[in-house]
Design an enzyme around this catalytic site. Structure first.
Site, PDB file in Angstrom:
ATOM      1  N   ARG A   1      -9.431  -0.046   7.170  1.00  0.00           N
ATOM      2  CA  ARG A   1     -10.095   0.866   6.481  1.00  0.00           C
ATOM      3  C   ARG A   1     -10.508   1.941   7.472  1.00  0.00           C
ATOM      4  O   ARG A   1     -11.807   2.182   7.647  1.00  0.00           O
ATOM      5  CB  ARG A   1     -11.493   0.239   5.977  1.00  0.00           C
ATOM      6  CG  ARG A   1     -12.101   0.807   4.964  1.00  0.00           C
ATOM      7  CD  ARG A   1     -13.323   0.251   4.299  1.00  0.00           C
ATOM      8  NE  ARG A   1     -13.804   1.058   3.004  1.00  0.00           N
ATOM      9  CZ  ARG A   1     -14.264   0.189   1.848  1.00  0.00           C
ATOM     10  NH1 ARG A   1     -14.240  -0.859   1.991  1.00  0.00           N
ATOM     11  NH2 ARG A   1     -14.775   0.934   1.040  1.00  0.00           N
ATOM     12  N   CYS A   2      -9.816   2.608   8.082  1.00  0.00           N
ATOM     13  CA  CYS A   2      -9.932   3.632   8.802  1.00  0.00           C
ATOM     14  C   CYS A   2      -8.761   4.490   8.759  1.00  0.00           C
ATOM     15  O   CYS A   2      -7.754   4.115   8.539  1.00  0.00           O
ATOM     16  CB  CYS A   2     -10.475   3.535  10.093  1.00  0.00           C
ATOM     17  SG  CYS A   2      -9.338   2.978  11.321  1.00  0.00           S
TER      18      CYS A   2
ATOM     19  N   GLN B   1       0.814  -1.195   0.065  1.00  0.00           N
ATOM     20  CA  GLN B   1       0.106   0.031   0.040  1.00  0.00           C
ATOM     21  C   GLN B   1       0.896   1.218  -0.121  1.00  0.00           C
ATOM     22  O   GLN B   1       0.476   2.448  -0.419  1.00  0.00           O
ATOM     23  CB  GLN B   1      -0.763  -0.018   1.323  1.00  0.00           C
ATOM     24  CG  GLN B   1      -2.118  -0.987   1.154  1.00  0.00           C
ATOM     25  CD  GLN B   1      -3.064  -1.134   2.268  1.00  0.00           C
ATOM     26  OE1 GLN B   1      -3.099  -1.952   3.016  1.00  0.00           O
ATOM     27  NE2 GLN B   1      -3.630   0.157   2.542  1.00  0.00           N
TER      28      GLN B   1
ATOM     29  N   GLU C   1     -13.072   5.312   3.892  1.00  0.00           N
ATOM     30  CA  GLU C   1     -12.982   4.829   5.285  1.00  0.00           C
ATOM     31  C   GLU C   1     -13.994   5.359   6.378  1.00  0.00           C
ATOM     32  O   GLU C   1     -14.145   4.547   7.010  1.00  0.00           O
ATOM     33  CB  GLU C   1     -11.740   5.115   5.946  1.00  0.00           C
ATOM     34  CG  GLU C   1     -10.743   4.531   4.882  1.00  0.00           C
ATOM     35  CD  GLU C   1      -9.093   4.642   5.388  1.00  0.00           C
ATOM     36  OE1 GLU C   1      -8.886   5.598   5.883  1.00  0.00           O
ATOM     37  OE2 GLU C   1      -8.325   3.849   5.182  1.00  0.00           O
TER      38      GLU C   1
END
Lengths: 276, 806, 164
Positions: free
Chosen positions: B383-384, B236, B759
């Site tokens: 996902r935040c 990522q 997110e």
């Protein structure tokens, strides 16, 4: 998750399959759909030197729907079972249960024979077959014998089938009972049952079995007898007395017992409603 | 009038910002022509696989690789002994700790990497793994972070013995990592002691895992002739990985090329550096051949980065009419065997100090203790933005707990405490400057959309029916108003391993008026190739369809910190707009030259510069692109390209209002989400179709987390949820249907006003689902119950409340 | 372990090769034939990323040995493009309705949807959700996948009617 190596066999008839099993003893295993066996092989939890694929054996296929009884070839897939309209009309309980097994892809390859023969307490068909009083036909080196589903399961993954025997057919008497239901609680599609119940009722008769609530499927004669008389409380009490669930990620024992009772009552209510 | 219509038509043809442009990626993906890491096959490529520890805490007494070396196809087995001379048996973590690459004398969690078997293919490698014999001596296991902090708890990290100063300040115990504080402790305690009402609760956000459908993996290829290492992987943050590889391997950074190909979902799991990457690189150097390592699903769930595992003890103070006066939080953070969180360096607990949420809370205090246990390392932002979902869950539960204490409606309690529109930019008690927001408008829109009052009336009827024995199903209304903090971040306070968290974009306009743009980020499904082209299209007036986007190749893309924490749009999106504006500025000079006017006499109109007051005299961007390569313009270099490295002045603060209606069967613990409404305000909307898709996906991840997904261990540290049978990923059958909505409050400091959205739905939906479960039982006395709300835990709530009694 | 000769039809082409019997069909497709559309997601037959069509059934090719598949007729997502190379209807509808994000589950989804619509050309939303429950997606929340499949059903019906 890579399985260990093995020799592959694809015999064309039962005799050849059995002779391979005889030749290799413990080292040989039969494979039908493989969706129970292959994951175990990938985890290297089972050691198999010879894999005997049953797909080419015509004798293991086919569904015969008669007036008094139904015969399922062991290699009948769940999808074939679901898609067979005559069968669905004759024994709708089978279809209702099969639709609650695994997911579409698994039902295309998962076989009835594999489901009942593996002895996995999580499988749905064993309890169902006990409810239906099915008989399994086993063919081995010494010939053919029939074993009642209700006598087949000894412990988790241990059954009455000998190492050199192959379960070839399942014979189910067409139930006189018109009321039926298969109720199953699970966490999601693809999961085994937290608790499941198969119920047949009608015409003064009843049969009750439960799934994944013990190390074998539970068919309770007393529960069936009570329900036959319309004694729901007696039926539930007998069934609850027969189960012995264990804790897993689906929940603790007290929860499973509670859910088992709720699911059973729902199945009874649905079956009784359909019996009318 | 006619001209205006023409401008609109021309703008529409660009498929720029605001358009639900179809994704360019999908032409490849829908026909199976993606290029994911496991699709890469290089000549002579080998495969590596790990021997993993079956124990959660044990001494490694001996590793015997002799039998494995005899397995056909096995070429090498690496252990810590082989890596030690290279100094690679340990590696630095992103959190200032270090982590064993391969077990160095002991193991600290089940599934830890012990040896790396390199073979001709994955089958031979697996056979080799099975043949490695390891002798372990079991040690006492600690899986409970509170027990880990007891005085006589087993020592997990002997390597830190006597080291009482960690990367984030003093350590107070042998299993303690750091204490991190924000806000005013004394002032908050004073508010609490003098408050009309104080609600106190332990809020646990359980351990879970991002579990992207594609696991982590890489292919390392060391070219002995050129001395150049090419490392393909599910990264990522490819540029940061290149720097990390350079720092720990000693290979010069210019000799390392990192490539992130297509990535099959990341969700934070693919931010960190894993043993597989290091071992693949070493194995490639040792064997002289490319080496691939790809996890299987059990490896992924057992060893690569988990998320959450925060025990948040909270106190919230208010006046008797519900005005919140103070918030106190002490968090015990279970980091597992190594501190491998992926947070900006100065934020070992991430942005947990956004835990005052959407509310104007004058006084607050937060302390976080990081603790070692015998579990897998990680603690990534699933996902935040960093720890924001923990913060949002905490405050949204505390609001509900306070509402119970005050006997108030939780919607009204929120409304009277929201930060007002006129208070922005708003300085929070825990140190953030919220850029913009209009919470009341969003909240009222949401309540109206679901018919909130009618839902409450229906719920009251349901409770009456339940009490009368007419139903066994309860109804819960879950409310959440969340504020995210994303777009890390300003270099002055955000870095990872010393690398400032700016991001970048380089745009080259080709002579014929098409373009290529390269960014420091990397899409993992967000659709960057589609949306960033839309930003450029709107900024410079070339059709998005004529703009190629490239990311993930460190030899070609400008340096950036990657994609996680919803930072791509806030940071790289800003860089994209800024680079585009540089191009437009140069194009304006070219246009002025060609039109023989002063720069200031031109105005921009969608895709062209027009002479002010004379619409017939103009040059289109396409014409200007050609001119840049064709004309000798005095004082201007040929060509038309620009690069921008964007250091954001602030974070962005997307927010949203979510409402969930759920029916719950008290007898089986089953639930049915019959309505889920998600209103998101992510500022300027670049591609509404993609935003909606992000919300659907994020809410589904939130649904899974809240309703069943967990990483569970038994007391021996055995991992209990290592397959997708037990690790809950819902199918289409269980997944709810969502209604999406929006308001638009642009970010005042972002060049295009965008805030990021990927997110938000995970951050907002988890408390929303959880609050619905709690709300169903509120009227029967439930205050707090921990997630995940799977069947048995919901059943347990009902059981404990006596709802199963005859 | 000795290798066996296997022969399959894949996307209409006869293919053959040598493989250990234990080779999983997914690996044979991906490694030997370089058909990399089907993906590996879970390896325990839960996620469906490896779904291919085998003899007219959707199967999870991570849980089929190539030995079992010997002689089979296999279609992968690559085989669902039109003869002219353009996207097939379901592929196009996934794009149209944003039925994919990272794309990793997509080949399995589309291949499964293909079989579902062969068997049930006019499914309800509930039937689509039930029929797709062997395929996991981590990105989309399924809502747009369901939409794409329902839209595909409409288009395919229209095409069929036009042809008749």
């Amino acid at each position: 998750m890579i399985p260990a190596g093995f020799e592959y066999h694809r015999p064309a008839d039962i005799r050849s399959a059995i002779s391979i099993l005889q030749e290799h003893g413990d080292a040989a295993r039969v494979i039908a759909g493989g969706h129970s066996l292959i994951p175990m092989m990938k985890l290297r939890m089972t050691d198999i030197g010879h894999l005997v694929d049953l797909q080419a054996i015509g004798e293991l296929k086919g569904v015969e729907v008669g007036a008094e009884k139904v015969t399922l070839g062991a290699m009948t897939t769940q999808a074939e079972l679901i898609g067979n309209a005559a069968l669905g009309a004759k024994i709708p309980l089978l279809r209702e249960a099969a639709l609650q097994i695994a997911d579409p892809q698994v039902r295309y390859v998962g076989t009835v024979g594999g489901n009942v023969a593996n002895g996995d307490p999580g499988n749905d068909m064993p309890g169902l077959m006990q409810c239906l009083d099915a008989t399994y036909t086993l063919v081995g080196p010494d010939g053919t014998r029939d074993v009642a589903a209700r006598d087949f399961y000894e412990a988790a993954y241990f059954t009455a089938r000998g190492d050199e025997e192959i379960l070839t057919r399942i014979t189910i008497p067409v139930p006189a009972m018109k009321g039926y239901a298969y109720e199953k609680q699970k966490r999601k599609i693809g999961d085994y049952a937290t608790a499941a119940a198969a119920v047949l009722v009608g015409g003064g008769k009843a049969s009750v079995a439960m799934t994944n609530l013990s190390d074998t499927p539970i068919w309770s004669e007393a529960a069936g007898a009570a329900l036959a008389k319309g004694d729901v409380e007696g039926c539930v009490a007998a069934a609850m007395g027969a189960i012995a669930p264990s804790e897993d990620m689906r929940g603790p024992i007290a929860f499973k017992k509670h859910v088992a009772e709720v699911i059973l009552r729902r199945a009874i209510a649905k079956a009784q409603e359909r019996a009318k | 009038m006619k001209d205006e219509v023409t401008s609109k038509d021309r703008a529409a043809g660009l498929k720029g910002m605001g358009t639900s442009r179809k994704r360019v990626e999908d032409v490849r993906f829908t026909q199976g022509k993606g290029n994911y890491v496991d699709d890469i096959k290089l000549d002579g490529m080998l495969f590596g696989d790990f021997v993993r520890s079956p124990y959660a805490h044990a001494k490694v007494v001996n590793i015997d690789t002799s039998a494995a070396m005899k397995v056909p196809g096995v070429l090498a087995v690496l252990t810590a002994k082989e890596l030690a001379p290279l100094g690679l048996h340990w590696m630095p973590t992103l959190a200032g700790d270090k982590q064993m690459v391969l077990a160095d004398g002991k193991v600290l969690f089940q599934g830890q990497e012990v040896a790396f078997v390199v073979a001709t293919d994955r089958y031979a490698a697996a056979d080799g793994v099975e043949a490695v014999e390891v002798d372990y001596e079991e040690l006492p296991v600690v899986v409970d972070p509170f027990k880990a902090m007891e005085p006589d708890a087993p020592v997990l990290r002997e390597d830190l013995a006597g080291k009482m100063e960690g990367a984030h300040g003093p350590r107070k115990h042998h299993n303690h990592i750091f204490t991190w504080e924000a806000g005013e402790k004394d002032a908050t305690e004073k508010v609490l002691s003098g408050a009309d009402v104080v609600a106190e609760e332990m809020v646990y956000y359980h351990r879970t895992h991002p579990c992207p459908l594609e696991t982590c993996g890489c292919v390392a290829s060391m070219d002995k002739v050129t001395g150049k290492l090419t490392l393909y992987g599910t990264f990522q943050a490819p540029h940061a990985i290149r720097t990390v590889v350079a720092l720990i391997s000693g290979i010069a950074e210019h000799n390392i090329r990192v490539i992130s190909p297509d990535i099959g979902g990341g969700f934070g799991n693919k931010v960190g550096a894993y043993s597989g990457y290091v071992c693949s690189v070493v194995a490639s150097i040792v064997t002289g051949k490319p080496v691939k390592w790809v996890e299987d699903r059990m490896d992924n769930l057992m060893s690569t980065a988990f998320a959450r595992d925060y025990w948040m003890q909270g106190k919230i103070a208010a006046t008797k009419d519900g005005k919140i006066t103070g918030l106190w939080c002490h968090t015990t953070a279970d980091h597992g065997g190594f501190d491998a969180c992926a947070d900006p360096t100065k934020f070992p607990a991430g942005f947990m100090n956004i835990c005052t949420g959407s509310y104007d809370i004058p006084t607050a205090y937060l302390a976080v203790d990081g603790v070692y246990t015998n579990k897998a390392p990680g603690g990534v932002a699933y996902r935040c933005s960093f720890r924001v979902t923990e913060a949002a869950y905490f405050i949204e539960r505390m609001i509900e707990v306070l509402a119970i204490k005050l006997n108030m409606d939780a919607a009204e309690l929120r409304r009277i405490n929201f930060i007002r529109k006129d208070q922005f930019p708003y300085n929070s008690a825990l140190g953030w400057e919220y850029d913009s927001g209009d919470y009341h408008t969003a909240w009222d829109k949401a309540l109206k959309a679901v018919g909130y009052d009618a839902l409450r009336a229906e719920q009251a009827q349901r409770i009456a029916d339940f009490k009368a024995g007419k139903t066994r199903k309860l109804m819960g209304i879950g409310l959440t108003h969340f504020t995210e903090i994303v777009g890390a971040g300003p270099v002055k306070n955000c870095d990872i391993l010393g690398l400032g968290m700016f991001d970048s974009c380089e745009i080259r306009i080709h002579p014929t008026g098409s373009a290529i743009a390269r960014l420091g980020t990397i899409s993992q499904g967000q659709g960057h190739a589609t949306t960033f082209a839309q930003i450029i299209a709107s900024e410079i007036g070339l059709p998005a369809d004529d703009i190629t986007l490239e990311e993930g190749d460190t030899d070609t893309a400008p340096y950036g910190l990657g994609t996680y924490g919803s930072r791509s749009t806030p940071v790289a999106g800003a860089a994209t707009a800024m680079a585009a504006r540089k191009i437009r500025a140069k194009a304006q000079m070219i246009a002025a030259y060609l039109l023989e006017v002063h720069d200031d006499d031109l105005e921009w109109d969608v895709d062209r510069f027009v002479v002010k007051g004379d619409a017939t005299r103009f040059k289109t961007m396409k014409e200007l692109a050609f001119a840049a390569y064709n004309k000798a313009i005095p004082g201007l270099e040929p060509g038309l390209e620009a690069v921008s490295y964007y250091d954001p002045p602030n974070m962005t603060y997307p927010f949203g209002a979510y409402i969930c209606v759920m029916d719950i069967d008290v007898d089986t613990g089953e639930h049915d989400v019959r309505q889920f409404y998600a209103l998101d305000d992510c500022g300027t909307r670049i591609n509404p179709m993609i935003i909606e898709g992000q919300v659907h996906g994020g809410c589904t991840e939130g649904y899974a987390i809240a309703m069943g997904q967990e990483i569970a261990y038994d007391e021996m540290g055995n991992h209990k949820t290592a397959t997708l049978m037990d690790f809950f990923l819902p199918t289409a059958w269980e997944t709810p249907t969502y209604t999406t909505d929006f308001t638009v409050t642009p970010s005042p400091h972002h060049p295009i006003g965008a805030k990021g959205v990927g997110e938000s739905p995970n951050v907002g939906s988890v408390p929303c689902f959880s609050n619905a479960v709690h709300d169903a039982f509120r009227h029967f006395g439930l205050v707090q119950s921990h997630m995940p709300h799977d069947h048995w835990r919901i059943w347990k709530i009902a059981e404990d409340l006596g709802l199963h009694a005859e | 372990m000795s290798k066996m000769h296997v022969k399959l039809k894949v996307n209409g082409q006869e293919v053959e090769g040598l493989a250990e019997p234990r080779t999983l069909l997914i690996h044979f497709l991906r490694e030997n034939l370089r058909i990399t559309g089907p993906h590996i997601g879970c390896e325990t037959s839960h996620c469906g990323a490896c779904t291919v069509d085998m003899n007219g059934k959707s199967v999870k090719s991570c849980t089929v040995f190539v030995a079992q598949a010997n002689g089979a007729d296999v279609t992968t997502v690559e085989g669902l493009v039109n003869a002219d190379g353009s996207l097939g209807v379901i592929q196009e509808m996934f794009r149209e309705h944003h039925g994919l994000q990272c794309g990793f589950c997509t080949p399995g989804m589309i291949t499964r949807a293909h079989r579902l619509l062969q068997e049930n050309p006019s499914p309800t939303e509930e039937e689509v959700r039930f029929g797709m429950a062997g395929n996991l997606c981590r990105c989309t929340g399924y809502q747009n996948i369901v939409k794409a499949i329902l839209a595909s059903a409409d288009l395919l019906k229209g095409q069929k009617e036009a042809a008749e």
